[in-house]
Design a protein around this motif. Structure first.
Motif: not given
Ligand SMILES: [Mo]
Ligand SMILES: Nc1nc2c(c(=O)[nH]1)N[C@H]1C(S)=C(S)[C@@H](COP(=O)(O)O)O[C@H]1N2
Length: 429
Positions: A110, A156-157, A257, A282
């Motif tokens: 990512r 990753c959430p 992240n 986020y």
């Molecule tokens: Mo992410």
């Protein structure tokens, strides 16, 4: 602000647990009959690879997988990117993995500003702010600190976020491939920060990357001193550029992240940053209208990786014995167990955990099963030693709504059809 504990443990797991004794089989006689030369020409003729010399040992001085494994690769999808392949994600083929380690070339990737190629000679790490002795370290200096190796997943959430309203992807790779796991080597921040001396007022740290996105994330100092690390190696070799070469922050069990890659600096402060980098922070809107601002740990989760839509049972015959396998993980502790259901969550039976069972780490589960060729609704439900149980979709949506995007950990169900095809379905009451 623990949104999960009350709601997701509301139902007693044991209350639901019933053994489906008839389908639990001993692990013998998995393959019914042996082949004979008459029905298998591959047994008679000498294979091509035995008739000539193989490749010289200096052909691939950095080894590659067999060319026959060319389908095992990361995959991208336009629905999972923000328009181009510089701010996007390449998903891990988790259905192809064995054990709990992701090979470096398959680790999900990512990036918000492309994959930076950092010159290790010019790399510098700055540690400053509310500290007694601000530090600038070269890579060699950083590596002089005592190192540790630990196995942790990064997720990753947004993993699974496409499925809040209804099933969107019918492949496990695109559903859940925004995670991977590795053995990371580096120095614990609690060790390194002894040299730096954090001032008592320092409660927060800003970690910033040196890549084009200059991604910055704010973290509480407590977590840094608990188990966070600065890592430079991944499964025994230097980090791959995709994972933040030469140094990334590793924040075990917390949102992907936060694991800032190509790490440039750590700045200590007395309050959380609201830097411009954090506009993409986020947050989650819940049905009550209240946004969850900082929720860091990834909750207990699991998914069956075999079978799955990408790995169906189409070559199985009625009565065949097959191993059901999957991955379970929790960013809040160690996996204690995984239950499997064959009827969409009405009855549950316990799977076995296999191999290493480590905190904040992927844990593989297994269940030997005799398939009678009838359609089933196959689900897994994990629970951890922090007391969390994976919720049903209804339980999760009640708390989170369908606009949540992040932190989806509801039970996943596969519809296995009589022809062995496998589909991603949602079980709602
Ligand atoms: Mo992410
Ligand atoms: N510097 C920097 N760090 C970053 C990112 C980034 O774009 N730049 N992406 C983050 C996100 S959103 C995730 S999920 C993880 C992904 O780690 P991976 O690419 O090693 O799988 O890195 C994080 N660290």
């Amino acid at each position: 602000m623990n949104k999960i504990k009350d709601n997701k443990t509301a139902n007693s797991r044991r209350g639901f647990l019933k053994n489906i004794a008839a389908s639990v089989v001993a692990a013998s006689a998995v393959v019914p009959a042996s082949l004979s030369a008459e029905d298998d020409p591959a047994l008679i003729k000498e294979p091509e690879w035995g008739k000539k010399l193989g490749l010289p040992v200096d052909k691939h001085l950095y080894g590659m997988p067999s060319p026959y494994e060319h389908n095992v690769k990361r995959r991208v999808h336009k629905l999972l990117s923000s328009g181009d392949m510089y701010a996007s994600v390449a998903m891990c083929p988790i259905h192809e993995l064995n054990g709990i380690i992701t090979p470096n070339g398959l680790f999900f990737n990512r990036a918000h500003g492309g994959v930076a190629i950092v010159d290790p000679n010019e790399y510098r790490l700055i540690i400053h702010g509310l500290v007694e002795n601000p530090l600038v370290l070269t890579l060699d200096q950083l590596k002089r600190y005592p190192s540790e190796s630990r196995i942790h997943f990064i997720e990753c959430p947004a993993n699974g976020s496409t499925g809040w309203r209804a099933p969107q992807f019918n492949t496990l790779q695109f559903m859940k491939g925004m995670m991977s796991s590795a053995e990371w080597t580096g120095v614990k921040l609690s060790t390194l920060l002894k040299d730096v001396g954090i001032k008592p007022e320092a409660k927060w740290v800003l970690a910033e990357g040196s890549d084009n996105s200059h991604m910055g994330r704010t973290l509480p100092v407590e977590k840094l001193l608990d188990d966070a690390m600065l890592v430079w190696a991944q499964n025994g070799e230097a980090l791959r550029p995709e994972q933040g070469y030469p140094v990334r922050l590793l924040v075990p069990g917390w949102e992907g992240n936060l694991n800032v890659k190509w790490l440039k600096r750590l700045e200590f402060g007395d309050k959380p940053w609201h830097a411009k980098e954090e506009t993409s922070k986020y947050t989650m809107l819940t049905p009550s209208g209240k946004a969850i601002r900082y929720f860091w740990p990834m909750e207990v989760n699991s998914v069956i990786t075999s079978p799955c839509p990408d790995k169906p049972w189409t070559d199985l015959k009625k009565g065949d014995i097959v191993e059901i396998e999957g991955l379970a993980w929790s960013g809040q502790g160690t996996i204690k167990g995984v239950d499997i259901s064959f009827d969409g969550g009405k009855n549950w039976t316990e799977a076995s955990l296999k191999g290493l069972v480590l905190p904040k780490s992927w844990t593989r589960f297994s269940f030997m099963y005799k398939w009678d060729g009838k359609p089933i609704l196959l689900s897994s439900r994990a629970y951890d030693d922090a007391g969390f149980v994976q919720p049903t979709i209804d339980q999760e949506v009640k708390v989170m709504g369908v606009e949540a995007i992040y932190h989806r950990n509801a039970i996943v169900t596969w519809e296995v059809k009589a022809n062995g095809e496998v589909n991603n379905v949602h079980i709602r009451s």
